[in-house]
Design a protein around this motif. Structure first.
Motif, PDB file in Angstrom:
ATOM      1  N   ALA A 168       0.917  -1.364   0.132  1.00 20.50           N
ATOM      2  CA  ALA A 168       0.158  -0.207  -0.149  1.00 20.50           C
ATOM      3  C   ALA A 168       0.843   1.174   0.023  1.00 20.50           C
ATOM      4  N   GLY A 169       1.755   1.292   0.702  1.00 19.48           N
ATOM      5  CA  GLY A 169       2.976   2.362   0.867  1.00 19.48           C
ATOM      6  C   GLY A 169       3.613   2.555  -0.560  1.00 19.48           C
ATOM      7  N   ILE A 170       3.850   1.661  -1.304  1.00 17.01           N
ATOM      8  CA  ILE A 170       4.330   1.486  -2.506  1.00 17.01           C
ATOM      9  C   ILE A 170       3.440   2.155  -3.715  1.00 17.01           C
ATOM     10  N   VAL A 171       2.143   1.658  -3.440  1.00 19.28           N
ATOM     11  CA  VAL A 171       1.097   2.458  -4.461  1.00 19.28           C
ATOM     12  C   VAL A 171       1.080   3.632  -4.085  1.00 19.28           C
ATOM     13  N   LEU A 172       0.918   4.224  -3.011  1.00 21.82           N
ATOM     14  CA  LEU A 172       0.814   5.538  -2.436  1.00 21.82           C
ATOM     15  C   LEU A 172       1.917   6.457  -3.123  1.00 21.82           C
TER      16      LEU A 172
END
Length: 53
Positions: free
Chosen positions: A11-15
């Motif tokens: 999720a952090g990478i997508v953000l």
């Protein structure tokens, strides 16, 4: 526990990718300057003179 950390990392990478995409996917030569920009520069935060006090 490891699955939760993996999901949080994903999720952090997508953000980060979404923020990167929105910041740098615009006009190739930056913002266009038109006559409207000069009005913004000449305005000030002071109230207009001649008003009631």
């Amino acid at each position: 526990m490891g699955l939760i950390l993996l999901e949080a990392l994903g999720a952090g990478i997508v953000l980060v990718l979404i923020v990167w995409w929105t910041m740098f996917s615009g006009r190739k030569r930056g913002e266009m300057h038109d006559a409207g920009d000069s009005e913004k520069e000449s305005s000030s935060d002071e109230p207009p003179s001649g008003g009631s006090t």
